[in-house]
Design an enzyme around this catalytic site. Structure first.
Site, PDB file in Angstrom:
ATOM      1  N   ASP A  10       8.536 -90.712   4.649  1.00  0.00           N
ATOM      2  CA  ASP A  10       9.862 -91.231   4.921  1.00  0.00           C
ATOM      3  C   ASP A  10       9.980 -91.268   6.454  1.00  0.00           C
ATOM      4  OD1 ASP A  10      12.706 -91.717   4.619  1.00  0.00           O
ATOM      5  OD2 ASP A  10      12.997 -89.617   5.181  1.00  0.00           O
ATOM      6  N   ASP A  12      13.386 -91.644   8.739  1.00  0.00           N
ATOM      7  CA  ASP A  12      14.527 -90.901   9.297  1.00  0.00           C
ATOM      8  C   ASP A  12      14.519 -89.472   8.776  1.00  0.00           C
ATOM      9  OD1 ASP A  12      15.375 -93.168  10.600  1.00  0.00           O
ATOM     10  OD2 ASP A  12      16.914 -93.681   9.146  1.00  0.00           O
ATOM     11  N   GLY A  47      19.194 -90.808   3.681  1.00  0.00           N
ATOM     12  CA  GLY A  47      18.408 -91.494   2.659  1.00  0.00           C
ATOM     13  C   GLY A  47      19.186 -92.534   1.861  1.00  0.00           C
ATOM     14  N   ARG A  50      22.496 -98.648   4.016  1.00  0.00           N
ATOM     15  CA  ARG A  50      23.571 -98.891   4.991  1.00  0.00           C
ATOM     16  C   ARG A  50      24.920 -99.156   4.322  1.00  0.00           C
ATOM     17  NH1 ARG A  50      22.166-103.590   9.024  1.00  0.00           N
ATOM     18  NH2 ARG A  50      20.247-102.363   9.041  1.00  0.00           N
ATOM     19  N   SER A 117      15.200 -97.990   5.697  1.00  0.00           N
ATOM     20  CA  SER A 117      15.870 -98.520   6.891  1.00  0.00           C
ATOM     21  C   SER A 117      15.355 -99.915   7.245  1.00  0.00           C
ATOM     22  CB  SER A 117      15.642 -97.587   8.078  1.00  0.00           C
ATOM     23  OG  SER A 117      16.145 -98.205   9.250  1.00  0.00           O
ATOM     24  N   ASN A 119      15.684-100.968  10.143  1.00  0.00           N
ATOM     25  CA  ASN A 119      15.354-100.833  11.565  1.00  0.00           C
ATOM     26  C   ASN A 119      14.036-100.096  11.800  1.00  0.00           C
ATOM     27  OD1 ASN A 119      17.823-101.972  12.764  1.00  0.00           O
ATOM     28  ND2 ASN A 119      18.828-100.278  11.711  1.00  0.00           N
ATOM     29  N   ASP A 171      12.999 -85.962   3.471  1.00  0.00           N
ATOM     30  CA  ASP A 171      14.019 -84.987   3.903  1.00  0.00           C
ATOM     31  C   ASP A 171      15.329 -85.127   3.130  1.00  0.00           C
ATOM     32  OD1 ASP A 171      14.748 -87.470   5.096  1.00  0.00           O
ATOM     33  OD2 ASP A 171      16.089 -86.357   6.425  1.00  0.00           O
TER      34      ASP A 171
HETATM   35  P1  B16 Z   1      19.493 -98.879   8.321  1.00  0.00           P
HETATM   36  P2  B16 Z   1      14.960 -93.329   5.547  1.00  0.00           P
HETATM   37  C1  B16 Z   1      17.467 -94.265   5.777  1.00  0.00           C
HETATM   38  O1  B16 Z   1      16.167 -94.128   6.267  1.00  0.00           O
HETATM   39  C2  B16 Z   1      18.393 -93.245   6.411  1.00  0.00           C
HETATM   40  O2  B16 Z   1      18.064 -91.938   5.988  1.00  0.00           O
HETATM   41  C3  B16 Z   1      19.826 -93.536   6.025  1.00  0.00           C
HETATM   42  O3  B16 Z   1      20.695 -92.621   6.659  1.00  0.00           O
HETATM   43  C4  B16 Z   1      20.167 -94.977   6.435  1.00  0.00           C
HETATM   44  O4  B16 Z   1      21.490 -95.305   6.046  1.00  0.00           O
HETATM   45  C5  B16 Z   1      19.182 -95.928   5.776  1.00  0.00           C
HETATM   46  O5  B16 Z   1      17.868 -95.584   6.172  1.00  0.00           O
HETATM   47  C6  B16 Z   1      19.439 -97.378   6.140  1.00  0.00           C
HETATM   48  O6  B16 Z   1      19.167 -97.555   7.497  1.00  0.00           O
HETATM   49  O7  B16 Z   1      20.974 -98.983   8.468  1.00  0.00           O
HETATM   50  O8  B16 Z   1      18.766 -98.646   9.608  1.00  0.00           O
HETATM   51  O9  B16 Z   1      18.907-100.037   7.530  1.00  0.00           O
HETATM   52  O10 B16 Z   1      15.386 -91.885   5.499  1.00  0.00           O
HETATM   53  O11 B16 Z   1      14.727 -93.979   4.196  1.00  0.00           O
HETATM   54  O12 B16 Z   1      13.816 -93.555   6.507  1.00  0.00           O
HETATM   55 MG    MG Z   2      15.013 -89.596   5.488  1.00  0.00          MG
END
Ligand code: B16
Ligand code: MG
Length: 220
Positions: A10, A12, A47, A50, A117, A119, A171
Site C-alpha cells: 500500500d 499512503d 485507505g 476520495r 490513490s 495521486n 496500514d
Molecule cells: P487520492 P492508499 C488512499 O491511499 C489513502 O489512504 C486515502 O486516505 C485516500 O483518500 C485515498 O488513497 C484516495 O487518495 O485522493 O489521492 O486519490 O492508502 O490506498 O495508498
Molecule cells: Mg494506506
C-alpha cells in the site's frame, strides 16, 4: 514453508506518511466550510477513496450539499493535497522501506504498489521509487476502492502470481479486509489495536531487518 512470489505495498501510510497531507488538505476544506475536523476524524479516512472521505467529512456538518458542490469540494481538497505532495522528496520514504524493496529484488520476489490513490504517480516521481516496482496499481487503474480486493488482485495479475503466493503490507483496516478478500497474507503496519484483522502486525519496516521479515512471512 510459504512461497512468496509478490509483495504488494500500500502507499499512503506504508511507503510514506501522506496521511498528514491528506489531513491538512481536508482540514483546510473543513475550515472553509465551518466543519470541525480533527486528527481523530482523519483516522476514519485512511485507505478510503476520495469521494467516500468527503462524505465522512461532510457527515460532520448538519448541512446537506448538492452533488455538483461535492465534486467541486473534492477537487478543491485534491488541489491542496497535490500542492503538499509536490514538495515531497526521497527523505520522506519511511524507514526500512527501501531495504525491503531491495531485498525482494535480491530474492527474486516481485514487487507491486497497491494504492487506491489517484495521486500515486506524483508521489512515486517525487520519491524516485518507480524503478523499485514491477507493477503499479493505483486509483487510476481500479474501479472499486478497498475493501474490495480489485487493487490487490490486479497487482497479483500484473506480476503473474497466484493470490495465495502474494503478501500485502497495509496500514488501514479496510486495506487488510481487501487483502484477505483477495486470499493474500495481510501484514499490518501500525498497531494491533487498529488492525485486529491482520495476520500479524509490525509497527514499521524498521522493526526488523528485511531478511527477518521475509523469513517470518515464509514461516507463517
Ligand atoms: P487520492 P492508499 C488512499 O491511499 C489513502 O489512504 C486515502 O486516505 C485516500 O483518500 C485515498 O488513497 C484516495 O487518495 O485522493 O489521492 O486519490 O492508502 O490506498 O495508498
Ligand atoms: Mg494506506
Amino acid at each position: 514453508m510459504r512461497e512468496i512470489k509478490t509483495c504488494i505495498f500500500d502507499m499512503d501510510g506504508v511507503i510514506c506518511d501522506t496521511a498528514k497531507y491528506h489531513f491538512y488538505a481536508w482540514k483546510k476544506l473543513g475550515d472553509r466550510l465551518g466543519i470541525v475536523f480533527t486528527e481523530q476524524d482523519n483516522e476514519r479516512l485512511k485507505g478510503v477513496s476520495r469521494m467516500e472521505s468527503l462524505e465522512i467529512l461532510l457527515s460532520l456538518s448538519d448541512r446537506t450539499y448538492a452533488e455538483e458542490e461535492k465534486l467541486s469540494f473534492a477537487e478543491e481538497k485534491n488541489k491542496n493535497y497535490v500542492d503538499y505532495i509536490s514538495a515531497m522528496d526521497k527523505n520522506e520514504i519511511l524507514p526500512g522501506v527501501l531495504e525491503v524493496l531491495e531485498y525482494c529484488r535480491k530474492e527474486g520476489i516481485k514487487t507491486a504498489l497497491g494504492s487506491v490513490s489517484k495521486n500515486a504517480g506524483i508521489i512515486l516521481d517525487r520519491l524516485k521509487l518507480w524503478p523499485y516496482f514491477d507493477a503499479v496499481i493505483d486509483g487510476t487503474k481500479v474501479v472499486r476502492a478497498k475493501p474490495d480486493p480489485e487493487v490487490f488482485l490486479k497487482g497479483a495479475g500484473e506480476t503473474g502470481a497466484e493470490p495465495s503466493c502474494c503478501v500485502v503490507f497495509e496500514d488501514a483496516y479496510t486495506g487488510i479486509e481487501a487483502a484477505r478478500a483477495a486470499g493474500m497474507l495481510a501484514v499490518g503496519i501500525g498497531s494491533e489495536q487498529a488492525l485486529p484483522n491482520a495476520d500479524f502486525v509490525i509497527r514499521g519496516f524498521e522493526e526488523m531487518s528485511a531478511e527477518q521479515l521475509i523469513n517470518r512471512i515464509r514461516q507463517f
